[in-house]
Design a protein around this motif. Structure first.
Motif, PDB file in Angstrom:
ATOM      1  N   VAL A  72       0.864  -1.180   0.000  1.00  0.00           N
ATOM      2  CA  VAL A  72       0.000   0.000   0.000  1.00  0.00           C
ATOM      3  C   VAL A  72       0.899   1.229   0.000  1.00  0.00           C
ATOM      4  O   VAL A  72       1.707   1.412   0.923  1.00  0.00           O
ATOM      5  N   ASP A  73       0.794   2.064  -1.031  1.00  0.00           N
ATOM      6  CA  ASP A  73       1.596   3.290  -1.131  1.00  0.00           C
ATOM      7  C   ASP A  73       3.082   3.016  -0.940  1.00  0.00           C
ATOM      8  O   ASP A  73       3.764   3.718  -0.174  1.00  0.00           O
ATOM      9  N   GLY A  74       3.595   1.978  -1.558  1.00  0.00           N
ATOM     10  CA  GLY A  74       5.024   1.710  -1.517  1.00  0.00           C
ATOM     11  C   GLY A  74       5.525   1.077  -0.233  1.00  0.00           C
ATOM     12  O   GLY A  74       6.721   0.865  -0.051  1.00  0.00           O
ATOM     13  N   ILE A  75       4.607   0.751   0.688  1.00  0.00           N
ATOM     14  CA  ILE A  75       5.007   0.126   1.960  1.00  0.00           C
ATOM     15  C   ILE A  75       4.290  -1.219   2.046  1.00  0.00           C
ATOM     16  O   ILE A  75       3.115  -1.322   1.694  1.00  0.00           O
ATOM     17  N   TYR A  76       4.993  -2.265   2.509  1.00  0.00           N
ATOM     18  CA  TYR A  76       4.332  -3.563   2.701  1.00  0.00           C
ATOM     19  C   TYR A  76       3.741  -3.622   4.103  1.00  0.00           C
ATOM     20  O   TYR A  76       4.464  -3.602   5.097  1.00  0.00           O
ATOM     21  N   ARG A  77       2.411  -3.698   4.139  1.00  0.00           N
ATOM     22  CA  ARG A  77       1.718  -3.718   5.429  1.00  0.00           C
ATOM     23  C   ARG A  77       1.234  -5.122   5.720  1.00  0.00           C
ATOM     24  O   ARG A  77       0.749  -5.812   4.830  1.00  0.00           O
ATOM     25  N   PRO A  78       1.308  -5.540   7.005  1.00  0.00           N
ATOM     26  CA  PRO A  78       0.786  -6.872   7.347  1.00  0.00           C
ATOM     27  C   PRO A  78      -0.721  -6.900   7.113  1.00  0.00           C
ATOM     28  O   PRO A  78      -1.411  -5.939   7.420  1.00  0.00           O
ATOM     29  N   LEU A  79      -1.188  -7.976   6.536  1.00  0.00           N
ATOM     30  CA  LEU A  79      -2.612  -8.128   6.260  1.00  0.00           C
ATOM     31  C   LEU A  79      -3.282  -8.727   7.482  1.00  0.00           C
ATOM     32  O   LEU A  79      -3.431  -9.950   7.573  1.00  0.00           O
ATOM     33  N   ALA A  80      -3.703  -7.917   8.408  1.00  0.00           N
ATOM     34  CA  ALA A  80      -4.281  -8.471   9.640  1.00  0.00           C
ATOM     35  C   ALA A  80      -5.528  -9.289   9.352  1.00  0.00           C
ATOM     36  O   ALA A  80      -5.779 -10.296   9.995  1.00  0.00           O
ATOM     37  N   GLU A  81      -6.293  -8.859   8.352  1.00  0.00           N
ATOM     38  CA  GLU A  81      -7.541  -9.569   8.060  1.00  0.00           C
ATOM     39  C   GLU A  81      -7.256 -11.004   7.615  1.00  0.00           C
ATOM     40  O   GLU A  81      -8.066 -11.891   7.753  1.00  0.00           O
ATOM     41  N   ASN A  82      -6.089 -11.180   7.028  1.00  0.00           N
ATOM     42  CA  ASN A  82      -5.691 -12.491   6.550  1.00  0.00           C
ATOM     43  C   ASN A  82      -4.857 -13.150   7.641  1.00  0.00           C
ATOM     44  O   ASN A  82      -4.819 -12.701   8.773  1.00  0.00           O
ATOM     45  N   GLN A  83      -4.167 -14.211   7.313  1.00  0.00           N
ATOM     46  CA  GLN A  83      -3.263 -14.800   8.294  1.00  0.00           C
ATOM     47  C   GLN A  83      -2.035 -13.921   8.442  1.00  0.00           C
ATOM     48  O   GLN A  83      -1.703 -13.143   7.571  1.00  0.00           O
ATOM     49  N   SER A  84      -1.346 -14.032   9.569  1.00  0.00           N
ATOM     50  CA  SER A  84      -0.146 -13.213   9.721  1.00  0.00           C
ATOM     51  C   SER A  84       1.088 -14.102   9.768  1.00  0.00           C
ATOM     52  O   SER A  84       1.014 -15.301  10.005  1.00  0.00           O
ATOM     53  N   PHE A  85       2.246 -13.500   9.508  1.00  0.00           N
ATOM     54  CA  PHE A  85       3.480 -14.277   9.372  1.00  0.00           C
ATOM     55  C   PHE A  85       3.941 -14.826  10.716  1.00  0.00           C
ATOM     56  O   PHE A  85       3.916 -14.128  11.718  1.00  0.00           O
ATOM     57  N   THR A  86       4.347 -16.069  10.724  1.00  0.00           N
ATOM     58  CA  THR A  86       4.846 -16.681  11.956  1.00  0.00           C
ATOM     59  C   THR A  86       5.988 -17.629  11.614  1.00  0.00           C
ATOM     60  O   THR A  86       6.004 -18.226  10.541  1.00  0.00           O
ATOM     61  N   ASN A  87       6.930 -17.750  12.544  1.00  0.00           N
ATOM     62  CA  ASN A  87       8.025 -18.692  12.355  1.00  0.00           C
ATOM     63  C   ASN A  87       7.701 -20.076  12.907  1.00  0.00           C
ATOM     64  O   ASN A  87       8.555 -20.952  12.923  1.00  0.00           O
ATOM     65  N   ALA A  88       6.463 -20.256  13.385  1.00  0.00           N
ATOM     66  CA  ALA A  88       6.132 -21.498  14.096  1.00  0.00           C
ATOM     67  C   ALA A  88       6.353 -22.753  13.244  1.00  0.00           C
ATOM     68  O   ALA A  88       6.710 -23.799  13.770  1.00  0.00           O
ATOM     69  N   PHE A  89       6.175 -22.629  11.914  1.00  0.00           N
ATOM     70  CA  PHE A  89       6.389 -23.803  11.058  1.00  0.00           C
ATOM     71  C   PHE A  89       7.803 -24.357  11.173  1.00  0.00           C
ATOM     72  O   PHE A  89       8.028 -25.543  11.040  1.00  0.00           O
ATOM     73  N   ARG A  90       8.745 -23.441  11.383  1.00  0.00           N
ATOM     74  CA  ARG A  90      10.131 -23.902  11.528  1.00  0.00           C
ATOM     75  C   ARG A  90      10.246 -24.894  12.678  1.00  0.00           C
ATOM     76  O   ARG A  90      10.920 -25.916  12.555  1.00  0.00           O
ATOM     77  N   TYR A  91       9.607 -24.569  13.792  1.00  0.00           N
ATOM     78  CA  TYR A  91       9.711 -25.440  14.971  1.00  0.00           C
ATOM     79  C   TYR A  91       9.080 -26.793  14.693  1.00  0.00           C
ATOM     80  O   TYR A  91       9.578 -27.826  15.120  1.00  0.00           O
ATOM     81  N   GLY A  92       7.961 -26.769  13.980  1.00  0.00           N
ATOM     82  CA  GLY A  92       7.330 -28.027  13.597  1.00  0.00           C
ATOM     83  C   GLY A  92       8.290 -28.864  12.776  1.00  0.00           C
ATOM     84  O   GLY A  92       8.468 -30.053  13.021  1.00  0.00           O
ATOM     85  N   ASN A  93       8.942 -28.218  11.827  1.00  0.00           N
ATOM     86  CA  ASN A  93       9.866 -28.939  10.980  1.00  0.00           C
ATOM     87  C   ASN A  93      11.055 -29.509  11.759  1.00  0.00           C
ATOM     88  O   ASN A  93      11.502 -30.617  11.490  1.00  0.00           O
ATOM     89  N   TRP A  94      11.545 -28.759  12.745  1.00  0.00           N
ATOM     90  CA  TRP A  94      12.679 -29.261  13.556  1.00  0.00           C
ATOM     91  C   TRP A  94      12.323 -30.570  14.261  1.00  0.00           C
ATOM     92  O   TRP A  94      13.206 -31.386  14.507  1.00  0.00           O
ATOM     93  N   THR A  95      11.034 -30.732  14.571  1.00  0.00           N
ATOM     94  CA  THR A  95      10.593 -31.967  15.228  1.00  0.00           C
ATOM     95  C   THR A  95      10.937 -33.188  14.371  1.00  0.00           C
ATOM     96  O   THR A  95      11.202 -34.265  14.883  1.00  0.00           O
TER      97      THR A  95
END
Ligand SMILES: CC1=C(/C=C/C(C)=C/C=C/C(C)=C/C=O)C(C)(C)CCC1
Ligand SMILES: CC1=C(/C=C/C(C)=C/C=C/C(C)=C/C=O)C(C)(C)CCC1
Lengths: 249, 249
Positions: A72-95
């Protein structure tokens, strides 16, 4: 956190390089296994499995990164309405990947049957406890520092226990290695400490502030750690067992 | 059912770990087959097929999970206008994987030709009836408990019949195994009961209430069951036939 176009592209790029590298090296490890004495073939085969599994997880992180921001206007804004970015998948993969990486180490060092199972189990237990307590704590990364730090400390206790167990396996590795290769387990030990030690730094990083740079540096740190602790580690172990295969005939 | 962000992420994570693990182990089983005497190669090859099939089904469950919820004010709400999340794909997938898993068992135990076909058929018939009656019943999971329970009981009758048939194959397996490996079929028997027994628990779970925790615990239970009854089971059978290959020369 809002990202500049530069930060957003750098983040995508880091994740893309990581998943690309992991997928591509599946081929390397599969072909490598054909060069080895049968008893060591499993070592690069397990690396290929780790590459596939980590590649899928990083591809997921990449897609999530793309899906989590809106320009939006040259800035990347988090899409709160959608899912938000998380590193949690990494931990799942480490398992999946961490138990395999530890099993690989014990097999490469030629530890044999009843002792092998015992040693592997003794490494996997603290490793999984470390990952799951860390996963629970990382949900505090959005601002709940007491949660992040408390569970980070608990996780570190398990990490220390794991380090002790790995040290035991390294000692057996030195004892089992042919004379020409006794230096390898010792070097692998330092390599293990340096590369696995990057993960807790990435974990603690959000406390430096909610800035775009921190978000991107964190992806960079995790990706360097991933490529070192899985891909380059796999190459080192494969070369070690290749030498062993040659020496043992 | 509405989910908190933690529940939603945990659910995605569980499904991602499951499909990642299944896909990654395709490579392991393919390479494993090269190590075996030709008559046993089919055992890990079938595991690779099961991994591919289950991986695709779990990826489908993952996408469905992502598509079924919408983030509104920090809560993940089911998108009623869109499709809603269902476990029905799992049952479809079992129709492919369960007959393969049972065939693998009979081949690994070295049962030979005319008897092999008979035994496999006698296991597959109750297994498919168990799955399809269960599939019909699980459509009652949205609140029609009498449907869920009636068809659950019918399905359990077929499960008991299947258990009797598997027991017969295990007995043949003990008889056929080289002396050093007679313990294996017996352990596989207990392993079979413990891991397949998780599925009816997952089936009955919704009756505990429509809460986010139940939804997530159910995915966890199914995923543990999947990884145990297909992936780890495949590793166990592969190791058993590897030993047999070595002993039989
Ligand atoms: C000590 C510590 C951690 C350590 C993580 C490690 C050591 C992860 C290693 C991962 C590897 C090697 C993955 C390869 O696929 C956590 C969980 C971040 C939480 C904070 C404390
Ligand atoms: C007894 C029973 C069931 C049993 C299911 C089983 C035993 C499934 C096994 C699936 C496997 C092993 C899949 C591997 O891909 C159902 C159908 C849930 C319905 C309720 C009663």
């Amino acid at each position: 956190v809002q990202l500049t176009a530069g930060q957003y592209t750098t983040g995508s790029l880091i994740l893309m390089v990581s998943y690309g590298a992991h997928f591509a090296f599946i081929l390397f490890f599969l072909m490598m296994s054909l060069q080895l004495a049968p008893r060591y073939r499993i070592v690069p085969v397990l690396s290929a499995v780790v590459m596939a599994s980590a590649g899928l997880s990083l591809l997921r992180e990449f897609s999530l990164w793309q899906a989590s921001y809106e320009l939006v206007d040259g800035i990347y804004r988090p899409l709160a309405e959608n899912q938000s970015f998380t590193n949690a998948f990494r931990y799942g993969n480490w398992t999946i990947t961490v138990p395999i990486l530890l099993t690989q180490l014990a097999i490469a060092f030629g530890i044999s049957r009843p002792d092998l199972h015992k040693r592997v189990l003794r490494m996997i237990v603290p490793a999984l406890l470390m990952i799951w307590t860390g996963l629970y704590g990382q949900f505090g990364e959005t601002g709940d520092w007491s949660r992040l730090n408390l569970w980070g400390v608990i996780s570190t206790v398990f990490f220390v226990w794991l380090i002790v167990e790995v040290r035991g396996v390294i000692t057996l590795g030195v004892a089992n290695s042919p004379a020409e290769l006794k230096g390898w387990p010792k070097n692998i030990w330092w390599y293990f400490l340096a590369t696995w030690g990057l993960y807790p730094i990435g974990y603690a990083l959000p406390q430096l502030g909610f800035t775009g740079d921190v978000v991107v540096v964190r992806q960079l740190l995790f990706s360097i750690a991933d490529i070192s602790s899985k891909l380059i580690y796999g190459i080192i172990l494969s070369r070690y067992v290749l030498r062993r295969s040659a020496l043992e005939g």
